[in-house]
Scaffold this motif. Structure first.
Motif, PDB file in Angstrom:
ATOM      1  N   ASN A   1       1.324  -0.992  -0.185  1.00 21.64           N
ATOM      2  CA  ASN A   1      -0.275   0.353   0.255  1.00 21.64           C
ATOM      3  C   ASN A   1       1.323   1.205   0.234  1.00 21.64           C
ATOM      4  N   VAL A   2       0.897   1.832  -1.693  1.00 17.78           N
ATOM      5  CA  VAL A   2       1.792   3.223  -1.399  1.00 17.78           C
ATOM      6  C   VAL A   2       1.441   4.417  -1.187  1.00 17.78           C
ATOM      7  N   SER A   3       0.229   4.416  -0.848  1.00 19.44           N
ATOM      8  CA  SER A   3      -1.163   5.465  -1.004  1.00 19.44           C
ATOM      9  C   SER A   3      -1.096   6.475   0.324  1.00 19.44           C
ATOM     10  N   SER A   4       0.362   5.771   0.688  1.00  9.78           N
ATOM     11  CA  SER A   4       0.053   7.019   2.278  1.00  9.78           C
ATOM     12  C   SER A   4       2.234   7.460   1.965  1.00  9.78           C
ATOM     13  N   ALA A   5       2.721   6.824   0.848  1.00 11.19           N
ATOM     14  CA  ALA A   5       4.560   6.941   0.543  1.00 11.19           C
ATOM     15  C   ALA A   5       4.843   7.943   0.733  1.00 11.19           C
ATOM     16  N   PRO A   6       5.680   8.984   0.883  1.00 16.19           N
ATOM     17  CA  PRO A   6       6.188   9.871   0.136  1.00 16.19           C
ATOM     18  C   PRO A   6       6.113  10.070  -1.377  1.00 16.19           C
ATOM     19  N   SER A   7       6.861  11.164  -2.115  1.00 19.18           N
ATOM     20  CA  SER A   7       6.349  11.329  -3.860  1.00 19.18           C
ATOM     21  C   SER A   7       7.603  10.958  -4.256  1.00 19.18           C
ATOM     22  N   ASN A   8       8.954  10.568  -3.217  1.00 20.00           N
ATOM     23  CA  ASN A   8       9.506  10.027  -4.358  1.00 20.00           C
ATOM     24  C   ASN A   8       9.951   8.601  -4.404  1.00 20.00           C
ATOM     25  N   TYR A   9       9.084   8.386  -3.633  1.00 25.09           N
ATOM     26  CA  TYR A   9       9.216   6.872  -2.961  1.00 25.09           C
ATOM     27  C   TYR A   9       9.632   5.541  -4.052  1.00 25.09           C
ATOM     28  N   ASP A  10      10.625   4.799  -5.146  1.00 20.37           N
ATOM     29  CA  ASP A  10      10.948   4.088  -5.896  1.00 20.37           C
ATOM     30  C   ASP A  10       9.997   2.570  -6.093  1.00 20.37           C
ATOM     31  N   ASN A  11       9.320   2.347  -5.374  1.00 18.44           N
ATOM     32  CA  ASN A  11       8.463   1.113  -5.697  1.00 18.44           C
ATOM     33  C   ASN A  11       8.896  -0.131  -4.643  1.00 18.44           C
ATOM     34  N   SER A  12       9.826   0.230  -4.214  1.00 19.96           N
ATOM     35  CA  SER A  12      10.650  -0.727  -3.982  1.00 19.96           C
ATOM     36  C   SER A  12      10.535  -2.173  -3.012  1.00 19.96           C
ATOM     37  N   ALA A  13       9.731  -2.734  -2.916  1.00 18.57           N
ATOM     38  CA  ALA A  13       9.577  -3.428  -1.776  1.00 18.57           C
ATOM     39  C   ALA A  13       8.130  -4.009  -2.468  1.00 18.57           C
ATOM     40  N   VAL A  14       7.692  -5.474  -2.552  1.00 19.43           N
ATOM     41  CA  VAL A  14       7.514  -6.408  -3.220  1.00 19.43           C
ATOM     42  C   VAL A  14       7.327  -7.760  -2.218  1.00 19.43           C
ATOM     43  N   VAL A  15       5.823  -8.305  -2.662  1.00 16.80           N
ATOM     44  CA  VAL A  15       5.209  -9.341  -2.274  1.00 16.80           C
ATOM     45  C   VAL A  15       4.744 -10.581  -2.649  1.00 16.80           C
ATOM     46  N   TYR A  16       5.110 -11.264  -2.279  1.00 19.25           N
ATOM     47  CA  TYR A  16       5.072 -12.944  -3.246  1.00 19.25           C
ATOM     48  C   TYR A  16       3.653 -13.316  -2.574  1.00 19.25           C
ATOM     49  N   PRO A  17       2.439 -12.953  -2.245  1.00 15.58           N
ATOM     50  CA  PRO A  17       1.626 -13.761  -1.564  1.00 15.58           C
ATOM     51  C   PRO A  17       1.378 -15.015  -1.989  1.00 15.58           C
ATOM     52  N   GLY A  18       1.306 -16.501  -0.975  1.00 13.45           N
ATOM     53  CA  GLY A  18       1.090 -17.156  -1.725  1.00 13.45           C
ATOM     54  C   GLY A  18       2.347 -18.133  -2.188  1.00 13.45           C
ATOM     55  N   PHE A  19       3.908 -17.650  -1.492  1.00 14.75           N
ATOM     56  CA  PHE A  19       4.537 -17.869  -2.646  1.00 14.75           C
ATOM     57  C   PHE A  19       5.211 -19.527  -2.338  1.00 14.75           C
ATOM     58  N   LEU A  20       4.899 -20.005  -0.720  1.00 11.35           N
ATOM     59  CA  LEU A  20       5.085 -21.111  -0.607  1.00 11.35           C
ATOM     60  C   LEU A  20       3.991 -22.095  -0.722  1.00 11.35           C
ATOM     61  N   SER A  21       4.017 -23.560  -0.905  1.00 14.50           N
ATOM     62  CA  SER A  21       3.134 -24.317  -0.838  1.00 14.50           C
ATOM     63  C   SER A  21       2.742 -25.292   0.917  1.00 14.50           C
ATOM     64  N   ASP A  22       1.194 -25.377   1.444  1.00 13.59           N
ATOM     65  CA  ASP A  22       1.522 -25.641   2.512  1.00 13.59           C
ATOM     66  C   ASP A  22       2.627 -26.683   3.122  1.00 13.59           C
ATOM     67  N   GLU A  23       3.070 -27.632   2.137  1.00 16.40           N
ATOM     68  CA  GLU A  23       4.141 -28.648   2.267  1.00 16.40           C
ATOM     69  C   GLU A  23       5.191 -28.226   2.479  1.00 16.40           C
ATOM     70  N   GLU A  24       5.678 -26.973   1.596  1.00 10.76           N
ATOM     71  CA  GLU A  24       6.629 -26.234   1.905  1.00 10.76           C
ATOM     72  C   GLU A  24       7.204 -25.455   3.074  1.00 10.76           C
ATOM     73  N   GLY A  25       6.190 -25.034   3.529  1.00 12.84           N
ATOM     74  CA  GLY A  25       6.617 -24.395   4.526  1.00 12.84           C
ATOM     75  C   GLY A  25       5.956 -24.711   5.932  1.00 12.84           C
ATOM     76  N   GLN A  26       5.933 -26.496   5.775  1.00 12.49           N
ATOM     77  CA  GLN A  26       5.811 -27.002   6.910  1.00 12.49           C
ATOM     78  C   GLN A  26       6.965 -27.622   7.398  1.00 12.49           C
ATOM     79  N   SER A  27       7.547 -28.176   6.272  1.00  8.42           N
ATOM     80  CA  SER A  27       9.591 -28.457   6.076  1.00  8.42           C
ATOM     81  C   SER A  27      10.088 -27.465   7.134  1.00  8.42           C
TER      82      SER A  27
END
Length: 253
Positions: free
Chosen positions: A32-58
């Motif tokens: 959410n960049v709605s409150s970000a400073p004007s010079n923010y470079d969008n340098s944060a990313v999120v991968y939802p569901g990156f792991l499977s349940d099996e990988e997470g449990q491991s």
């Protein structure tokens, strides 16, 4: 909106019903960049569901085995984190410096994650980069992670993490002082929020790595997207696997 367990289970990539991006891919709706400073470079990313349940449990199983005798600590020397325990999560290759035919699943997951994260390192450093051993941080339900910038003396261009056991919200704020140089303007205010559901991967690079502090918001904080449903995020015990590249001088330096 607070999600029930049943409702949350219907959305492996998170609770947003309008998502169209496939699991395992970066999704801008989780930053959410709605409150970000004007010079923010969008340098944060999120991968939802990156792991499977099996990988997470491991990963949880391997970390739990190594942390079995460790107690939760009240605080760290830098006062940034409390009610936590932490270990280095080296893979067999990092310990023995030899490849092995039977690579444990948790180590395969770490390598797959590093392969993805490599794309966020400057091209001129990619062939020279080295990974620091991962760290696993077990933060209790009542634990706290305050605003900080990871060391710039030892780690390189990215700070990333896999989130396990519970969801959380990470907040980035412009920072200056002991961490970075004077090019950042703390007085500009503003912030960037990252929604981190369990099994997700986040990566901070660019300004987010060097010019912004990061922290975890308290449980039941609200994640907002303009014009869309707010989400109340209840944070329980949180396990994170932290990835950092080593500080390596540029070949041209």
């Amino acid at each position: 909106m607070s999600l029930s367990r049943a409702a949350a289970s219907r959305f492996r990539c998170g609770p947003f019903r309008y998502l169209t991006t496939s699991c395992g891919l970066p999704n801008p709706d989780y930053v959410n960049v709605s409150s970000a400073p004007s010079n923010y470079d969008n340098s944060a990313v999120v991968y939802p569901g990156f792991l499977s349940d099996e990988e997470g449990q491991s990963l949880v199983k391997e970390v739990s085995k190594r942390m079995k005798r460790r107690r939760f600590e009240d605080g760290h020397w830098d006062s940034v984190i409390s009610k936590y325990r932490e270990i280095e999560l080296a893979t067999p290759h990092e310990v023995d410096n030899e490849s092995t035919i039977d690579v444990p699943q948790y180590a395969q997951t770490i390598q797959r994650t590093r392969d993805i994260l490599k794309s966020y390192v400057s091209p001129q450093l990619t062939n020279h980069m080295k990974w620091l051993p991962c760290h696993a941080i077990d933060l209790s339900k009542n634990g706290r992670l305050d605003a900080h910038v990871d060391s710039v003396k030892f780690s390189g261009e990215i700070v990333a993490g896999i989130s396990l056991l519970s969801d959380s919200i990470m907040r980035l704020r412009p920072a200056k002082g002991e961490w970075i140089d004077d090019t950042s303007d703390e007085s500009s205010g503003g912030h960037v929020d990252l929604y981190l559901p369990k099994l997700s991967l986040y990566c901070l690079h660019g300004m987010s790595r060097f010019h912004y502090s990061h922290e975890l918001l308290p449980s039941d904080s609200i994640y907002q997207i303009s014009g869309r449903e707010d989400v109340q995020v209840t944070r329980g015990r949180r396990l994170s696997i932290i990835f950092r590249d080593a500080l390596v001088a540029s070949k041209d330096a």
